[in-house]
Design a protein around this motif. Structure first.
Motif, PDB file in Angstrom:
ATOM      1  N   VAL A 119       0.845  -1.202   0.000  1.00 21.27           N
ATOM      2  CA  VAL A 119       0.000   0.000   0.000  1.00 21.27           C
ATOM      3  C   VAL A 119       0.878   1.248   0.000  1.00 21.27           C
ATOM      4  N   LEU A 120       1.906   1.221   0.835  1.00 18.40           N
ATOM      5  CA  LEU A 120       2.805   2.379   0.915  1.00 18.40           C
ATOM      6  C   LEU A 120       3.466   2.642  -0.443  1.00 18.40           C
ATOM      7  N   ALA A 121       3.931   1.549  -1.075  1.00 12.53           N
ATOM      8  CA  ALA A 121       4.596   1.708  -2.375  1.00 12.53           C
ATOM      9  C   ALA A 121       3.643   2.316  -3.402  1.00 12.53           C
ATOM     10  N   ALA A 122       2.379   1.856  -3.352  1.00 12.95           N
ATOM     11  CA  ALA A 122       1.400   2.367  -4.325  1.00 12.95           C
ATOM     12  C   ALA A 122       1.085   3.838  -4.056  1.00 12.95           C
ATOM     13  N   ARG A 123       0.936   4.148  -2.773  1.00 16.11           N
ATOM     14  CA  ARG A 123       0.586   5.535  -2.433  1.00 16.11           C
ATOM     15  C   ARG A 123       1.753   6.476  -2.713  1.00 16.11           C
ATOM     16  N   ARG A 124       2.964   5.976  -2.570  1.00 12.99           N
ATOM     17  CA  ARG A 124       4.142   6.828  -2.808  1.00 12.99           C
ATOM     18  C   ARG A 124       4.798   6.430  -4.140  1.00 12.99           C
ATOM     19  N   TRP A 125       3.953   6.175  -5.115  1.00 13.02           N
ATOM     20  CA  TRP A 125       4.398   5.685  -6.420  1.00 13.02           C
ATOM     21  C   TRP A 125       5.489   6.572  -7.030  1.00 13.02           C
ATOM     22  N   ASN A 126       6.553   5.885  -7.464  1.00 13.73           N
ATOM     23  CA  ASN A 126       7.679   6.558  -8.129  1.00 13.73           C
ATOM     24  C   ASN A 126       8.444   7.527  -7.220  1.00 13.73           C
ATOM     25  N   ARG A 127       8.230   7.427  -5.936  1.00 15.56           N
ATOM     26  CA  ARG A 127       9.024   8.252  -5.021  1.00 15.56           C
ATOM     27  C   ARG A 127      10.045   7.362  -4.321  1.00 15.56           C
ATOM     28  N   LYS A 128      10.767   7.972  -3.380  1.00 14.90           N
ATOM     29  CA  LYS A 128      11.875   7.267  -2.733  1.00 14.90           C
ATOM     30  C   LYS A 128      11.403   5.964  -2.053  1.00 14.90           C
ATOM     31  N   GLU A 129      10.260   6.058  -1.339  1.00 13.20           N
ATOM     32  CA  GLU A 129       9.754   4.893  -0.612  1.00 13.20           C
ATOM     33  C   GLU A 129       9.457   3.747  -1.581  1.00 13.20           C
ATOM     34  N   ASP A 130       8.827   4.092  -2.715  1.00 12.57           N
ATOM     35  CA  ASP A 130       8.479   3.088  -3.717  1.00 12.57           C
ATOM     36  C   ASP A 130       9.736   2.424  -4.270  1.00 12.57           C
ATOM     37  N   THR A 131      10.750   3.231  -4.528  1.00 11.49           N
ATOM     38  CA  THR A 131      12.001   2.680  -5.067  1.00 11.49           C
ATOM     39  C   THR A 131      12.636   1.699  -4.081  1.00 11.49           C
ATOM     40  N   LEU A 132      12.661   2.121  -2.814  1.00  4.83           N
ATOM     41  CA  LEU A 132      13.259   1.257  -1.792  1.00  4.83           C
ATOM     42  C   LEU A 132      12.495  -0.062  -1.663  1.00  4.83           C
ATOM     43  N   ILE A 133      11.185   0.044  -1.681  1.00  2.00           N
ATOM     44  CA  ILE A 133      10.363  -1.176  -1.540  1.00  2.00           C
ATOM     45  C   ILE A 133      10.548  -2.082  -2.755  1.00  2.00           C
ATOM     46  N   ARG A 134      10.623  -1.484  -3.934  1.00  2.00           N
ATOM     47  CA  ARG A 134      10.846  -2.302  -5.139  1.00  2.00           C
ATOM     48  C   ARG A 134      12.206  -2.985  -5.096  1.00  2.00           C
ATOM     49  N   LEU A 135      13.172  -2.284  -4.547  1.00  2.01           N
ATOM     50  CA  LEU A 135      14.507  -2.885  -4.386  1.00  2.01           C
ATOM     51  C   LEU A 135      14.438  -4.096  -3.449  1.00  2.01           C
ATOM     52  N   PHE A 136      13.701  -3.919  -2.346  1.00  2.00           N
ATOM     53  CA  PHE A 136      13.528  -5.027  -1.413  1.00  2.00           C
ATOM     54  C   PHE A 136      12.840  -6.206  -2.105  1.00  2.00           C
ATOM     55  N   VAL A 137      11.842  -5.895  -2.931  1.00  2.00           N
ATOM     56  CA  VAL A 137      11.094  -6.945  -3.628  1.00  2.00           C
ATOM     57  C   VAL A 137      12.029  -7.761  -4.520  1.00  2.00           C
ATOM     58  N   VAL A 138      12.870  -7.056  -5.240  1.00  2.00           N
ATOM     59  CA  VAL A 138      13.787  -7.754  -6.159  1.00  2.00           C
ATOM     60  C   VAL A 138      14.764  -8.633  -5.361  1.00  2.00           C
ATOM     61  N   VAL A 139      15.333  -8.042  -4.332  1.00  2.00           N
ATOM     62  CA  VAL A 139      16.299  -8.804  -3.531  1.00  2.00           C
ATOM     63  C   VAL A 139      15.609  -9.979  -2.842  1.00  2.00           C
ATOM     64  N   GLY A 140      14.445  -9.712  -2.261  1.00  2.00           N
ATOM     65  CA  GLY A 140      13.714 -10.753  -1.528  1.00  2.00           C
ATOM     66  C   GLY A 140      13.354 -11.931  -2.400  1.00  2.00           C
ATOM     67  N   GLN A 141      13.044 -11.672  -3.646  1.00  2.00           N
ATOM     68  CA  GLN A 141      12.686 -12.768  -4.534  1.00  2.00           C
ATOM     69  C   GLN A 141      13.916 -13.456  -5.111  1.00  2.00           C
ATOM     70  N   ALA A 142      15.023 -12.741  -5.148  1.00  2.00           N
ATOM     71  CA  ALA A 142      16.206 -13.294  -5.809  1.00  2.00           C
ATOM     72  C   ALA A 142      17.058 -14.139  -4.864  1.00  2.00           C
ATOM     73  N   VAL A 143      17.104 -13.776  -3.602  1.00  2.00           N
ATOM     74  CA  VAL A 143      18.010 -14.490  -2.684  1.00  2.00           C
ATOM     75  C   VAL A 143      17.410 -15.839  -2.321  1.00  2.00           C
ATOM     76  N   PRO A 144      18.146 -16.921  -2.514  1.00  2.00           N
ATOM     77  CA  PRO A 144      17.613 -18.240  -2.158  1.00  2.00           C
ATOM     78  C   PRO A 144      17.421 -18.348  -0.647  1.00  2.00           C
ATOM     79  N   ARG A 145      16.377 -19.071  -0.263  1.00  2.00           N
ATOM     80  CA  ARG A 145      16.081 -19.201   1.173  1.00  2.00           C
ATOM     81  C   ARG A 145      17.253 -19.810   1.931  1.00  2.00           C
ATOM     82  N   PHE A 146      17.926 -20.742   1.315  1.00  2.00           N
ATOM     83  CA  PHE A 146      19.044 -21.408   1.997  1.00  2.00           C
ATOM     84  C   PHE A 146      20.110 -20.376   2.399  1.00  2.00           C
TER      85      PHE A 146
END
Lengths: 307, 528
Positions: A119-146
């Protein structure tokens, strides 16, 4: 269609599905490896392996083995583990709770973290918060659980000494494995909530709601979020079922006594009755989870209930 | 010969720098935010020994498992008639007082007196006879028990039994050292082998207390142990299959012993001043066995080709670069140093690819030949890497190698069906007596469904003679002759023996890394 009838229909539909899965698992597990040979070790003779196979009934024709298995299953007997020489139901019972605790905690963490982030990312679309959250999303999905699990263990268990490195029993033991298991799901759900919210927030009825002078909090959480949650909930159901499987890695890293580790050991030892029992239980979990989600649609969106 | 060494450690600062803390917290901020603000109390109770163990034992009945790790947990409670000495591997009496062959076919065992099981049953000749018979009749032990096929156990007096066999069996002392745990006959007969495995009773230093599935097994001190009460009150075996977790738990002070580690992780502890790494030459030996009888394996029927393939592999390079020097090169024989029958006169073939190519050409294969090389993935440390590297070595001397990497279950199945490959990896962990290895090889038709190579007739004659020779010196001499023959007509590409690593908290005293991988708690204590 009323709810009880719908649930009953879904339950009946599961029977052929379960039977199909059982046939599949029963056949596939017997394609590779011999449990008697694996248990007796490198120097086992054909005679000793044959004797153990006889004792376990593995020399009977496959159809007879399968018929015996189904017959016993109908009386509630899942058979005895070859490796542990104990009833499969007892072994699964001992581990099921640990798995459920881990998966439930992961689902709760996923929801609690991903919805506000999305919700925060959507409300702050294309701003700093959104960028940070998108970065987390990419890292979170890319790093293997192990790998993530090891990092968290080394940081919080070894360097900071805030949490135990592994084990089971208290909420402190639960935190690291639950976060490890939840992180990719958090990332996935955050992305979905964000994109759904972006879509809904640009809809006409949201503009109308704002034009009526409703407060932003009411617009976002009462009107937009409820409609934006359909896709994430579907994904959550799929993820919840997958988490039981993904938990194998996390259970291994953190010494968590769940079903995943039991399944892994059973597969390596070709413990046929135990593998079959675990698959059966996992199938039931998936089916029940899907059923719960289907029913929950109705509560979230009355239109879905009507259809 | 035997190398148990303590590796000195540097201090590891437990304080975390502010910079590292901020950086790490930033990377994993959500976890840090939710974690407790207090430092986790990991200290062990002073009277409790906690062992991070690599597996969840399927049973605590050593009559129904051949897994040495599972036996190690049960050995807190149960004891054997004999033990292998940790360093020399000599078999020495434990619950037995002494033994001797009173005739070549009659092995007499005298038992120690005044010992009881913790349920009050006496340890005497009746218990010993029951236990020996229970071992020999266990389906899991069929292979080892076949060595005393046709046996009988007779009670001579309260503290003496004899094992009589149709033919002389020189390896009975080794069998005593490896197997044959003593169990209370009344309780064992009452509950059966499976139930016994859930709640064992023995004569050992500890008493079984509880077990939590896939978590831990707990034992408490046996106040009446025949050697006097053990200094440790409670022993907990914590199940931690992931070795990094075992190392981290040791470093964090959550456990006292991290059992069975790879070198790469054990070496991580070299900078830690609270723990010591023990290394020991293990008993698992690795070979690449020839299967000349598989279709397409005809070139391997020629002993010179088999010797050539031994010359093709750079063992020193393999040990140095794959295992960082932490493995023991096999000296052109099956035996490892310390194993009964090891020959001091033999040595490795030496890496000589030119000679290998020449020998293969002289054998009638100037353009080389094709074969399949099978190896396991994840069964043994670095097995995949070793398989790939050996395949490369063989290709360098003109052999066209089709690699066949397999999961262990499938590998085992294909081995028995004799469809595995012309050469396949073997990691043998057997009794440290060449008799067992020779049995394994010579009766390959039993294990793998068909003979592997053409055996030398002289070798067979010596083997038959050795099987009934109860004089250890004469038997060793026979083994040396057999090894000489085999050096000229090798059964396998002889590779290396593994090293085992264990990490132990410095508050633990008396830990001994044993060559046989068993973990015995007899002499362990905890400093305050």
């Amino acid at each position: 269609m009323n709810l009880p009838k719908y649930v009953l229909q879904r339950v009946i539909q599961t029977i052929p599905m379960l039977l199909f899965v059982l046939v599949l698992v029963f056949s596939l597990t017997r394609l590779t490896g011999d449990p008697a040979s694996l248990m007796l070790g490198d120097a086992a003779t054909n005679e000793s392996v044959g004797a153990l196979r006889d004792q376990w009934g593995l020399n009977d024709p496959l159809l007879i083995q399968f018929w015996d298995y189904i017959r016993n299953l109908l009386t509630g007997d899942m058979g005895a583990s070859l490796r542990y020489s104990r009833p499969v139901a007892d072994l699964i019972g001992e581990r099921l709770m640990a798995s459920m605790v881990l998966v439930t905690a992961s689902v709760i963490i996923s929801v609690v973290v991903s919805v506000p982030l999305g919700v925060l990312a959507a409300r702050r679309w294309n701003r700093k918060e959104d960028t940070l959250i998108r970065l987390f999303v990419v890292v979170g999905q890319a790093v293997p659980r192990f790998y993530l699990g090891i990092l968290l263990m080394l940081l919080f268990g070894l360097r900071l000494r805030w949490l135990p490195t592994s084990g089971y029993g208290t909420w402190k033991h639960l935190l690291l494995p639950a976060f490890t298991l939840a992180t990719p799901t958090i990332a996935l759900l955050t992305r979905l909530v964000r994109s759904s919210m972006l879509e809904v927030l640009s809809a006409d009825y949201i503009r109308t709601a704002r034009a009526k002078g409703l407060g932003e909090r009411s617009v976002v959480y009462r009107h937009a979020l409820r409609n934006a949650l359909m896709a994430p909930i579907t994904m959550l159901a799929i993820q919840a079922a997958q988490l039981v499987g993904s938990a194998v890695v996390v259970e291994q890293v953190f010494g968590w006594p769940g079903l995943g580790r039991l399944a892994l050991d059973a597969i390596y030892a070709r413990d046929f009755p135990l593998i079959q029992g675990i698959v059966l239980i996992l199938c039931l979990i998936v089916i029940v989870t899907n059923l719960v989600v289907d029913v929950s649609y109705g509560f979230i969106n009355p239109q879905a209930r009507a259809s | 010969m035997y190398g148990s060494n303590r590796v000195a450690k540097d201090a590891l600062s437990s304080a975390t720098s502010r910079r590292a803390l901020i950086g790490a917290s930033g990377a994993i901020g959500v976890g840090a935010a939710l974690a407790s603000g207090t430092r986790f109390a990991a200290a062990q109770e002073s009277s409790t020994l906690t062992i991070a163990f690599n597996l969840d034992p399927s049973t605590l009945n050593p009559m129904t498992t051949t897994n040495i790790a599972e036996e190690s947990v049960a050995a807190a409670v149960l004891e054997k008639l004999a033990l292998f000495e940790a360093e020399t591997l000599e078999v020495t009496p434990w619950l037995a007082e002494s033994w001797e062959y009173i005739e070549p076919t009659v092995f007499q065992i005298k038992l120690k007196s005044g010992i009881s099981f913790t349920n009050g049953e006496p340890f005497d000749a009746t218990a010993a006879k029951f236990s020996l018979e229970a071992w020999a009749e266990s389906p899991t032990m069929a292979q080892s028990a076949s060595q005393i096929a046709g046996y009988s156990v007779d009670i001579v007096d309260d503290l003496t039994v004899t094992i009589t066999t149709p033919n002389p069996v020189p390896t009975i002392p080794s069998l005593l050292g490896r197997y044959m745990y003593m169990v209370p006959p009344v309780y064992y007969a009452e509950v059966g082998p499976d139930e016994f495995g859930l709640a064992p009773i023995g004569t050992g230093p500890f008493i079984y207390e509880s077990r939590r599935a896939a978590q831990d097994v707990t034992f408490v001190k046996n106040p009446d142990w025949w050697k006097g009460p053990h200094p440790i009150d409670t022993v907990v075996f914590r199940v931690m299959p992931e070795e990094l977790s075992r190392v981290a738990a040791l470093e964090a002070g959550e456990v006292d012993i991290a059992y069975y580690l790879s070198y790469s992780l054990a070496s991580r502890l070299e900078g830690v001043d609270t723990a010591t790494v023990y290394s020991v030459d293990g008993l698992r030996k690795f070979l690449s066995a020839f299967n000349a009888k598989m279709e397409g394996g005809e070139p391997l029927l020629d002993p010179n080709v088999r010797v050539a393939l031994n010359h093709a592999v750079d063992l020193d390079g393999l040990v140095e670069f794959v295992f960082e020097g932490q493995a023991t090169r096999l000296e052109g024989q099956y035996a490892l140093p310390g194993e009964f029958g090891f020959s001091e006169t033999l040595s490795s073939y030496g890496y000589d690819p030119d000679l290998a190519r020449q020998m293969i050409a002289d054998a009638g294969y100037p353009d080389g030949f094709s074969l399949t090389y099978a190896y396991t993935i994840g069964r043994y440390p670095k097995d995949k890497e070793v398989g790939e590297i050996i395949s490369t070595y063989l290709q360098e001397v003109g052999i066209k190698v089709e690699q066949k990497p397999l999961e262990w279950g499938e590998f085992d199945k294909q081995r028995k069906e004799q469809t595995l490959g012309h050469i396949f990896q073997v990691g043998l962990l057997l009794i440290p007596d060449l008799n067992e290895t020779f049995n394994y090889m010579a009766y390959g038709e039993e294990v793998r469904g068909g003979p592997m190579i053409d055996w030398n007739d002289d070798w067979w004659a010596l083997f038959e003679e050795s099987r009934s020779e109860v004089d250890p010196d004469k038997r060793a001499a026979l083994y040396h002759q057999m090894l000489d023959i085999d050096h000229a007509e090798p059964y396998a590409i002889y590779l290396y023996g593994s090293k085992d690593f264990h990490a132990v908290s410095n508050r633990v005293q008396g830990f001994v890394a044993r060559k046989d991988q068993a973990l015995l708690l007899h002499d362990i204590s905890l400093s305050s």
